[in-house]
Design a protein around this motif. Sequence first.
Motif, PDB file in Angstrom:
ATOM      1  N   ARG A  72      10.395   0.517  -2.084  1.00 51.32           N
ATOM      2  CA  ARG A  72       8.964   0.464  -1.737  1.00 51.32           C
ATOM      3  C   ARG A  72       8.776   0.677  -0.240  1.00 51.32           C
ATOM      4  NH1 ARG A  72       7.883  -5.499  -3.797  1.00 51.32           N
ATOM      5  NH2 ARG A  72       9.696  -5.684  -2.424  1.00 51.32           N
ATOM      6  N   LEU A  87       5.128  -3.596   8.054  1.00 50.12           N
ATOM      7  CA  LEU A  87       5.827  -4.022   6.839  1.00 50.12           C
ATOM      8  C   LEU A  87       6.639  -5.277   7.115  1.00 50.12           C
ATOM      9  CD1 LEU A  87       7.135  -0.557   5.539  1.00 50.12           C
ATOM     10  CD2 LEU A  87       5.139  -1.868   4.727  1.00 50.12           C
ATOM     11  N   LEU A 176       6.719  -7.256   1.800  1.00 54.67           N
ATOM     12  CA  LEU A 176       7.593  -6.794   0.716  1.00 54.67           C
ATOM     13  C   LEU A 176       8.652  -7.842   0.420  1.00 54.67           C
ATOM     14  CD1 LEU A 176       7.889  -3.069   1.859  1.00 54.67           C
ATOM     15  CD2 LEU A 176       6.452  -3.998   0.030  1.00 54.67           C
ATOM     16  N   ALA A 180       4.962  -7.393  -3.670  1.00 47.86           N
ATOM     17  CA  ALA A 180       4.255  -6.800  -2.532  1.00 47.86           C
ATOM     18  C   ALA A 180       2.889  -7.459  -2.371  1.00 47.86           C
ATOM     19  CB  ALA A 180       4.081  -5.300  -2.762  1.00 47.86           C
ATOM     20  N   LEU A 200       1.223  -4.106  -6.327  1.00 52.59           N
ATOM     21  CA  LEU A 200       0.669  -4.863  -5.207  1.00 52.59           C
ATOM     22  C   LEU A 200      -0.067  -6.070  -5.791  1.00 52.59           C
ATOM     23  CD1 LEU A 200       0.366  -4.745  -2.078  1.00 52.59           C
ATOM     24  CD2 LEU A 200      -1.825  -3.593  -2.442  1.00 52.59           C
TER      25      LEU A 200
END
Length: 306
Positions: A72, A87, A176, A180, A200
Amino acid sequence: MNATVAQAVLALERGELIHLPTETVYGLGARADDPQAVAKVFEAKGRPRFNPLIVHVADVAQAETIAVFDARAQKLAEAFWPGPLTLVMPVKDTGQVCDLARAGLDSVAVRVPAHPVAQEILRAFGGGVVAPSANRSGRPSPTRFKDAVEETGAFVAASVDGGDCQMGLESTVVSLMGEARYLRAGLITRSDIESVIDGLADDASEGHRSPGRLTRHYAPDAPVVINVTEPPVDCVYMAFGPTDFDGVVVQLSEARDLREAAARLFSALREADAKKPARICVAPVPEDGLGEAINDRLKRAAGFVG
Ligand code: TXA
Ligand code: MG
């Protein structure tokens, strides 16, 4: 001081603060691997607690040396980097991002900014740079050079003018760590993320989630007692300044320097805990300046705050 890229890189190398222009907002930058440098960021912002900071790097290859990328992460990086996406991933190399920068978490937030000046600085420096917005705590994020200078100019060794920030809104933050999660809204929307990865989590109704609840904060196994002036013999004493305690002492700062204490805080907790004491007793730390954030962290370790 309106500095050049070369001056900014030198300042980073020396552990000083810089103003880092990015496409979102001006950042207050410091090298991510040096806890003394990162402590200066919290000091300059006047933040009441040590929240985790975003590490900025020049490209994906560098990011991959810092964090563990899953499929991802790879897809999102490919789609949105360089750009306003952060992230949160498992940390891979804690040597490159000190405990204080991660607030003791086992995760790390990484982003590759698109601004050409940020790119130039990061590429020339070669390491990760933490950069929260360059405002003092509780004030709006600066999006113009002069606002950054007005907010935190007194604390930086080099301010690089990158013009007005194009976006003016902080980066989107996606975690993550496990499922997510869309942690902070930004110009890259939830549906932008969903167009690239599946699954998500729909946490809009859960309100704000503190990073502490998402991942594991380092907590010592031994009970922690704070504000102790007469430590019992069976404890490890975390001192702040000279002490005549006969037992095991771990110093936060012999010189009673709050910046040094902030920089040492997480490693001192680990060091004390590694001695497997009946308890860790911590000397009183003054509440001024960085002391507020240090005490906040110590209270959490002692179980007073969630
Ligand atoms: O646009 C931006 O992201 C700007 C520019 C300068 O790059 N920087 C910025 O940094 O906004 P800061 O420190 O103000 O925001 C960091 C955000 C916070 O919401 C923090 O909770 C989250 O990232 N964060 C950082 N590390 C985290 C972690 N390990 N787990 C969860 N959230 C994390
Ligand atoms: Mg901010």
